[in-house]
Design a protein around this motif. Structure first.
Motif, PDB file in Angstrom:
ATOM      1  N   ASN A  82      41.254 -68.359   5.483  1.00  0.00           N
ATOM      2  CA  ASN A  82      39.852 -68.055   5.224  1.00  0.00           C
ATOM      3  C   ASN A  82      38.989 -68.254   6.485  1.00  0.00           C
ATOM      4  O   ASN A  82      37.912 -68.830   6.442  1.00  0.00           O
ATOM      5  N   ILE A  83      39.507 -67.759   7.585  1.00  0.00           N
ATOM      6  CA  ILE A  83      38.789 -67.853   8.866  1.00  0.00           C
ATOM      7  C   ILE A  83      37.797 -66.704   8.943  1.00  0.00           C
ATOM      8  O   ILE A  83      38.108 -65.576   8.595  1.00  0.00           O
ATOM      9  N   GLU A  84      36.615 -67.007   9.408  1.00  0.00           N
ATOM     10  CA  GLU A  84      35.599 -65.980   9.654  1.00  0.00           C
ATOM     11  C   GLU A  84      35.170 -66.080  11.105  1.00  0.00           C
ATOM     12  O   GLU A  84      35.060 -67.170  11.651  1.00  0.00           O
ATOM     13  N   GLY A  85      34.905 -64.943  11.700  1.00  0.00           N
ATOM     14  CA  GLY A  85      34.446 -64.936  13.086  1.00  0.00           C
ATOM     15  C   GLY A  85      35.585 -65.172  14.061  1.00  0.00           C
ATOM     16  O   GLY A  85      36.724 -64.851  13.796  1.00  0.00           O
ATOM     17  N   ARG A  86      35.240 -65.765  15.183  1.00  0.00           N
ATOM     18  CA  ARG A  86      36.212 -65.952  16.264  1.00  0.00           C
ATOM     19  C   ARG A  86      36.627 -67.404  16.405  1.00  0.00           C
ATOM     20  O   ARG A  86      35.833 -68.307  16.208  1.00  0.00           O
ATOM     21  N   THR A  87      37.864 -67.570  16.786  1.00  0.00           N
ATOM     22  CA  THR A  87      38.353 -68.885  17.167  1.00  0.00           C
ATOM     23  C   THR A  87      39.304 -68.698  18.337  1.00  0.00           C
ATOM     24  O   THR A  87      39.831 -67.608  18.531  1.00  0.00           O
ATOM     25  N   ARG A  88      39.488 -69.726  19.088  1.00  0.00           N
ATOM     26  CA  ARG A  88      40.308 -69.652  20.288  1.00  0.00           C
ATOM     27  C   ARG A  88      41.467 -70.608  20.213  1.00  0.00           C
ATOM     28  O   ARG A  88      41.338 -71.730  19.720  1.00  0.00           O
ATOM     29  N   ILE A  89      42.590 -70.175  20.758  1.00  0.00           N
ATOM     30  CA  ILE A  89      43.763 -71.024  20.899  1.00  0.00           C
ATOM     31  C   ILE A  89      44.143 -70.950  22.371  1.00  0.00           C
ATOM     32  O   ILE A  89      44.372 -69.857  22.901  1.00  0.00           O
ATOM     33  N   ILE A  90      44.166 -72.063  23.036  1.00  0.00           N
ATOM     34  CA  ILE A  90      44.540 -72.089  24.441  1.00  0.00           C
ATOM     35  C   ILE A  90      46.018 -72.471  24.508  1.00  0.00           C
ATOM     36  O   ILE A  90      46.433 -73.481  23.949  1.00  0.00           O
ATOM     37  N   VAL A  91      46.800 -71.642  25.173  1.00  0.00           N
ATOM     38  CA  VAL A  91      48.243 -71.841  25.248  1.00  0.00           C
ATOM     39  C   VAL A  91      48.643 -72.109  26.691  1.00  0.00           C
ATOM     40  O   VAL A  91      48.128 -71.491  27.618  1.00  0.00           O
ATOM     41  N   GLN A  92      49.559 -73.041  26.837  1.00  0.00           N
ATOM     42  CA  GLN A  92      50.101 -73.340  28.159  1.00  0.00           C
ATOM     43  C   GLN A  92      51.606 -73.502  28.007  1.00  0.00           C
ATOM     44  O   GLN A  92      52.073 -74.121  27.047  1.00  0.00           O
ATOM     45  N   PHE A  93      52.355 -72.921  28.937  1.00  0.00           N
ATOM     46  CA  PHE A  93      53.801 -73.062  28.882  1.00  0.00           C
ATOM     47  C   PHE A  93      54.386 -72.947  30.278  1.00  0.00           C
ATOM     48  O   PHE A  93      53.721 -72.557  31.230  1.00  0.00           O
ATOM     49  N   LYS A  94      55.641 -73.308  30.351  1.00  0.00           N
ATOM     50  CA  LYS A  94      56.357 -73.305  31.621  1.00  0.00           C
ATOM     51  C   LYS A  94      57.450 -72.243  31.544  1.00  0.00           C
ATOM     52  O   LYS A  94      58.158 -72.153  30.547  1.00  0.00           O
ATOM     53  N   ILE A  95      57.537 -71.423  32.586  1.00  0.00           N
ATOM     54  CA  ILE A  95      58.672 -70.519  32.754  1.00  0.00           C
ATOM     55  C   ILE A  95      59.505 -71.164  33.848  1.00  0.00           C
ATOM     56  O   ILE A  95      59.064 -71.264  34.992  1.00  0.00           O
ATOM     57  N   ASP A  96      60.681 -71.671  33.483  1.00  0.00           N
ATOM     58  CA  ASP A  96      61.467 -72.481  34.422  1.00  0.00           C
ATOM     59  C   ASP A  96      62.177 -71.629  35.480  1.00  0.00           C
ATOM     60  O   ASP A  96      62.078 -70.404  35.486  1.00  0.00           O
ATOM     61  N   GLU A  97      62.902 -72.309  36.352  1.00  0.00           N
ATOM     62  CA  GLU A  97      63.578 -71.646  37.468  1.00  0.00           C
ATOM     63  C   GLU A  97      64.726 -70.743  37.013  1.00  0.00           C
ATOM     64  O   GLU A  97      65.301 -70.015  37.814  1.00  0.00           O
ATOM     65  N   ASN A  98      65.050 -70.763  35.720  1.00  0.00           N
ATOM     66  CA  ASN A  98      66.038 -69.843  35.151  1.00  0.00           C
ATOM     67  C   ASN A  98      65.372 -68.710  34.373  1.00  0.00           C
ATOM     68  O   ASN A  98      66.047 -67.866  33.803  1.00  0.00           O
ATOM     69  N   GLY A  99      64.032 -68.725  34.290  1.00  0.00           N
ATOM     70  CA  GLY A  99      63.294 -67.682  33.591  1.00  0.00           C
ATOM     71  C   GLY A  99      63.115 -67.940  32.106  1.00  0.00           C
ATOM     72  O   GLY A  99      62.682 -67.054  31.373  1.00  0.00           O
ATOM     73  N   GLU A 100      63.419 -69.143  31.660  1.00  0.00           N
ATOM     74  CA  GLU A 100      63.288 -69.481  30.243  1.00  0.00           C
ATOM     75  C   GLU A 100      61.972 -70.208  29.978  1.00  0.00           C
ATOM     76  O   GLU A 100      61.495 -70.973  30.808  1.00  0.00           O
ATOM     77  N   VAL A 101      61.401 -69.964  28.801  1.00  0.00           N
ATOM     78  CA  VAL A 101      60.128 -70.572  28.408  1.00  0.00           C
ATOM     79  C   VAL A 101      60.387 -71.949  27.813  1.00  0.00           C
ATOM     80  O   VAL A 101      61.255 -72.108  26.948  1.00  0.00           O
ATOM     81  N   HIS A 102      59.641 -72.942  28.302  1.00  0.00           N
ATOM     82  CA  HIS A 102      59.768 -74.326  27.836  1.00  0.00           C
ATOM     83  C   HIS A 102      58.383 -74.962  27.743  1.00  0.00           C
ATOM     84  O   HIS A 102      57.413 -74.423  28.249  1.00  0.00           O
ATOM     85  N   LYS A 103      58.359 -76.107  27.130  1.00  0.00           N
ATOM     86  CA  LYS A 103      57.178 -76.973  27.088  1.00  0.00           C
ATOM     87  C   LYS A 103      55.917 -76.222  26.673  1.00  0.00           C
ATOM     88  O   LYS A 103      54.893 -76.279  27.346  1.00  0.00           O
ATOM     89  N   VAL A 104      56.012 -75.547  25.560  1.00  0.00           N
ATOM     90  CA  VAL A 104      54.881 -74.780  25.029  1.00  0.00           C
ATOM     91  C   VAL A 104      53.910 -75.747  24.366  1.00  0.00           C
ATOM     92  O   VAL A 104      54.306 -76.580  23.550  1.00  0.00           O
ATOM     93  N   ARG A 105      52.658 -75.637  24.744  1.00  0.00           N
ATOM     94  CA  ARG A 105      51.592 -76.434  24.118  1.00  0.00           C
ATOM     95  C   ARG A 105      50.434 -75.505  23.817  1.00  0.00           C
ATOM     96  O   ARG A 105      50.192 -74.547  24.531  1.00  0.00           O
TER      97      ARG A 105
END
Length: 163
Positions: A82-105
């Motif tokens: 039941n969300i109305e209007g806008r909301t924001r989600i700030i995402v931060q993650f690491k793409i490691d030296e092998n190209g894999e995504v880790h530590k998603v916050r």
């Protein structure tokens, strides 16, 4: 009773600058061995972008990540919560030296804790499902990078029926 327009707009606005407060938190080794996306010699390459260089490579990777989020984010969540209007989600993650995504916050800016948690969980789920990429490079070596971006989640305001 007013009808809630169930169409949702999901915009993945990309910000290559560090986000104040969020990026400054250092939990464990989250940032100590990662370089900001904007300053690497060669950006990570999302599948399909591997043959590009420079700004074209960065732009392609950003576009592909944006498309992944827009395609996979559960837009029905807005109606369910039941969300109305806008909301924001700030995402931060690491793409490691092998190209894999880790530590998603993620951190939602929604006022209600239930909505905040649900939005953060959905953002984390979507980002964790990014494909393996060609890693970023700095001085000819594969390096881990930090990637930060806001996701703007918008639901149209309730509308009165026009007669």
């Amino acid at each position: 009773m007013k009808n809630l327009n169930t169409s949702l707009i999901l915009s993945f606005c990309l910000s290559l600058l560090s986000l104040s407060g969020f990026c400054q938190e250092k939990e464990g080794s989250f940032e100590e061995d990662a370089i900001p996306f904007a300053v690497v010699d060669e950006a990570p390459a999302y599948p399909g972008c591997e043959n590009l260089k420079g700004d074209q490579l960065k732009d392609c990777t950003v576009e592909k990540i944006t498309n992944h989020v827009n395609t996979n984010f559960n837009t029905g969540l807005g109606k369910k919560l039941n969300i109305e209007g806008r909301t924001r989600i700030i995402v931060q993650f690491k793409i490691d030296e092998n190209g894999e995504v880790h530590k998603v916050r993620s951190r939602s800016l929604a006022d209600d804790s239930e909505k905040r948690e649900a939005l953060q969980n959905e953002a984390n789920r979507v980002i964790k499902n990014l494909p393996k990429m060609k890693p970023a490079q700095m001085k000819g070596k594969n390096v881990a990078i930090m990637y930060s971006s806001p996701i703007e989640f918008a639901v149209p305001e309730k509308e009165s029926k026009k007669g």
